[in-house]
Design a protein around this motif. Structure first.
Motif, PDB file in Angstrom:
ATOM      1  N   PHE A   9      25.758 -26.005 -29.542  1.00 46.28           N
ATOM      2  CA  PHE A   9      25.706 -25.020 -29.029  1.00 46.28           C
ATOM      3  C   PHE A   9      24.796 -24.104 -30.246  1.00 46.28           C
ATOM      4  O   PHE A   9      24.988 -24.472 -30.874  1.00 46.28           O
ATOM      5  N   ILE A  10      23.510 -23.797 -29.365  1.00 48.86           N
ATOM      6  CA  ILE A  10      22.399 -22.909 -30.479  1.00 48.86           C
ATOM      7  C   ILE A  10      22.324 -21.830 -30.268  1.00 48.86           C
ATOM      8  O   ILE A  10      21.871 -21.479 -29.368  1.00 48.86           O
ATOM      9  N   ALA A  11      21.637 -20.844 -31.300  1.00 50.04           N
ATOM     10  CA  ALA A  11      21.267 -19.206 -31.084  1.00 50.04           C
ATOM     11  C   ALA A  11      19.806 -19.129 -32.151  1.00 50.04           C
ATOM     12  O   ALA A  11      19.873 -19.724 -32.870  1.00 50.04           O
ATOM     13  N   LEU A  12      19.429 -18.851 -30.468  1.00 43.45           N
ATOM     14  CA  LEU A  12      17.816 -18.652 -31.069  1.00 43.45           C
ATOM     15  C   LEU A  12      18.317 -16.961 -31.435  1.00 43.45           C
ATOM     16  O   LEU A  12      18.206 -15.836 -30.398  1.00 43.45           O
ATOM     17  N   ALA A  67      27.304 -19.856 -32.397  1.00 38.48           N
ATOM     18  CA  ALA A  67      26.795 -21.112 -32.466  1.00 38.48           C
ATOM     19  C   ALA A  67      27.186 -21.861 -33.290  1.00 38.48           C
ATOM     20  O   ALA A  67      27.704 -21.873 -35.289  1.00 38.48           O
ATOM     21  N   ASP A  68      27.042 -23.746 -33.339  1.00 38.76           N
ATOM     22  CA  ASP A  68      26.708 -24.471 -34.520  1.00 38.76           C
ATOM     23  C   ASP A  68      25.665 -24.838 -35.329  1.00 38.76           C
ATOM     24  O   ASP A  68      25.560 -24.753 -36.385  1.00 38.76           O
ATOM     25  N   THR A  69      24.552 -23.827 -34.652  1.00 36.05           N
ATOM     26  CA  THR A  69      23.366 -23.915 -35.103  1.00 36.05           C
ATOM     27  C   THR A  69      22.133 -22.772 -34.688  1.00 36.05           C
ATOM     28  O   THR A  69      22.465 -21.959 -33.423  1.00 36.05           O
ATOM     29  N   VAL A  70      22.166 -22.220 -35.996  1.00 37.30           N
ATOM     30  CA  VAL A  70      21.145 -20.777 -35.845  1.00 37.30           C
ATOM     31  C   VAL A  70      19.595 -20.925 -36.081  1.00 37.30           C
ATOM     32  O   VAL A  70      20.027 -21.301 -37.144  1.00 37.30           O
ATOM     33  N   TYR A  71      18.989 -20.699 -34.468  1.00 34.85           N
ATOM     34  CA  TYR A  71      17.261 -20.534 -35.218  1.00 34.85           C
ATOM     35  C   TYR A  71      17.643 -19.522 -35.608  1.00 34.85           C
ATOM     36  O   TYR A  71      17.168 -18.410 -34.054  1.00 34.85           O
ATOM     37  N   ARG A  93      15.894 -22.000 -40.169  1.00 36.71           N
ATOM     38  CA  ARG A  93      17.253 -23.300 -39.032  1.00 36.71           C
ATOM     39  C   ARG A  93      18.941 -23.099 -40.715  1.00 36.71           C
ATOM     40  O   ARG A  93      18.984 -23.898 -41.053  1.00 36.71           O
ATOM     41  N   PHE A  94      19.611 -22.192 -39.482  1.00 37.94           N
ATOM     42  CA  PHE A  94      20.908 -22.796 -40.008  1.00 37.94           C
ATOM     43  C   PHE A  94      22.074 -23.894 -39.114  1.00 37.94           C
ATOM     44  O   PHE A  94      22.374 -23.456 -39.071  1.00 37.94           O
ATOM     45  N   THR A  95      22.511 -24.049 -40.707  1.00 44.91           N
ATOM     46  CA  THR A  95      23.647 -24.730 -39.736  1.00 44.91           C
ATOM     47  C   THR A  95      25.332 -24.309 -40.442  1.00 44.91           C
ATOM     48  O   THR A  95      25.768 -23.982 -41.484  1.00 44.91           O
ATOM     49  N   ILE A  96      26.236 -23.617 -39.058  1.00 42.45           N
ATOM     50  CA  ILE A  96      27.406 -22.748 -38.772  1.00 42.45           C
ATOM     51  C   ILE A  96      28.669 -23.969 -38.886  1.00 42.45           C
ATOM     52  O   ILE A  96      28.528 -23.908 -37.770  1.00 42.45           O
ATOM     53  N   ARG A 141      36.839 -21.328 -32.868  1.00 45.16           N
ATOM     54  CA  ARG A 141      36.806 -19.288 -33.653  1.00 45.16           C
ATOM     55  C   ARG A 141      37.525 -18.380 -33.395  1.00 45.16           C
ATOM     56  O   ARG A 141      37.742 -18.102 -32.275  1.00 45.16           O
ATOM     57  N   GLN A 142      37.626 -17.250 -33.891  1.00 52.56           N
ATOM     58  CA  GLN A 142      38.542 -16.768 -34.933  1.00 52.56           C
ATOM     59  C   GLN A 142      38.176 -15.134 -34.779  1.00 52.56           C
ATOM     60  O   GLN A 142      36.856 -15.173 -35.712  1.00 52.56           O
ATOM     61  N   ILE A 143      37.849 -13.839 -34.278  1.00 46.92           N
ATOM     62  CA  ILE A 143      37.738 -12.484 -34.900  1.00 46.92           C
ATOM     63  C   ILE A 143      37.651 -12.250 -36.222  1.00 46.92           C
ATOM     64  O   ILE A 143      36.994 -11.709 -36.926  1.00 46.92           O
ATOM     65  N   ASP A 144      39.128 -12.530 -36.534  1.00 52.01           N
ATOM     66  CA  ASP A 144      39.125 -12.860 -38.058  1.00 52.01           C
ATOM     67  C   ASP A 144      38.192 -12.979 -39.272  1.00 52.01           C
ATOM     68  O   ASP A 144      37.838 -12.556 -40.027  1.00 52.01           O
ATOM     69  N   MET A 145      37.531 -14.174 -38.070  1.00 49.02           N
ATOM     70  CA  MET A 145      36.119 -14.973 -38.952  1.00 49.02           C
ATOM     71  C   MET A 145      34.936 -13.623 -39.760  1.00 49.02           C
ATOM     72  O   MET A 145      34.268 -13.840 -40.112  1.00 49.02           O
TER      73      MET A 145
END
Ligand SMILES: Nc1ncnc2c1ncn2[C@@H]1O[C@H](COP(=O)(O)OP(=O)(O)O)[C@@H](O)[C@H]1O
Ligand SMILES: [Mg+2]
Length: 246
Positions: A31-34, A198-202, A214-217, A223-227
């Motif tokens: 799952f990547i986010a741009l 995401a797993d990875t954010v570009y 590039r950020f590895t999450i 994932r919970q909203i508390d995060m």
């Protein structure tokens, strides 16, 4: 096989360079986010992956093949789900297999399963204008799921929703993704949304659009909203904000 490879992609419109030197490699099921400001070329990149347009130069492959046209293996979810107002929810969701002339038995069980997965059981006989914005987006999602794509391309799909509905849709998408294990390319200009999903954010920069970092999450799943209030989450957010601002 790699789900998506972009190799030195460049896209120009006349004198405007929308994308420059885009390199990406996305693993199956990732799952990547741009993430980037308006006008940085996010939709342009998505359109290239979807096969709506071709790059000016560079190479792009989806599961080893160059997309020359849109295809059912790459489902696109836009901010406004393009539902047919005169069709009931069931007919909207099952539009694609019906158009392909498939017998009802071939898609009925899956359609029921996906309608249930997005929480729309009981609304099959409603029309789109009887539903809220979030529910319409769920219909669009169920319709995409039924196409069984290998790649989900999502262009700011929750951008028009209010904050609460948006969060509910993010949780729903994570649940769907967890169930289906498909590759997702998710576009957003919302930092929280990118990190949460995401797993990875570009992070992209504007004019010309490039991938800046590039950020590895590595936040745990599910994932919970508390995060959203965790120290780890906020540290990532701060780093990404600096990249976006510079
Ligand atoms: N079909 C087009 N013709 C000319 N310019 C375009 C076209 N599509 C996008 N652009 C330009 O490319 C740049 C990136 O646009 P876009 O990909 O829509 O950005 P984003 O989705 O990040 O907001 C913008 O400067 C935009 O004006
Ligand atoms: Mg856009």
């Amino acid at each position: 096989m790699t789900a998506l490879i972009c190799n030195a992609i460049r896209k120009t419109y006349g004198a405007v360079t929308a994308l420059e030197n885009i390199d990406l490699s996305v693993a199956p099921g990732e799952f990547i986010a741009l993430l980037g400001p308006s006008g940085c070329g996010k939709s342009t990149l998505l359109n290239l992956i979807a096969g709506f347009e071709a790059p000016t130069s560079g190479a792009l492959t989806v599961f080893g093949e160059t997309p020359h046209r849109p295809g059912p293996d790459r489902a696109v979810v836009f901010q406004e789900p393009a539902l047919f107002p005169w069709l009931r929810i069931w007919d909207n969701v099952t539009f694609s297999p019906r158009l392909a002339g498939k017998p009802r038995a071939a898609y009925e069980a899956d359609a029921r399963r996906f309608i249930d997965l997005v929480g729309l059981t009981g609304f099959e006989r409603h029309y789109p204008d009887q539903l809220s914005g979030g529910m319409k987006q769920r219909v669009g999602l169920a319709r995409c799921l039924l196409m069984q794509p290998r790649l989900f391309l999502m262009d700011e799909p929750f951008g028009a929703l209010d904050a609460q509905t948006r969060l509910a849709m993010q949780e729903l998408l994570l649940h769907v993704w967890d169930t289906m294990k498909r590759t997702v390319i998710f576009i957003t200009h919302d930092i929280d949304e990118a990190i949460f999903l995401a797993d990875t954010v570009y992070v992209m920069s504007a004019r010309p659009g490039r991938i800046r970092s590039r950020f590895t999450i590595d936040l745990p799943r599910p994932r919970q909203i508390d995060m959203l209030a965790d120290a780890g989450f906020n540290a990532l957010k701060r780093d990404i904000m600096h990249q976006l601002r510079d």
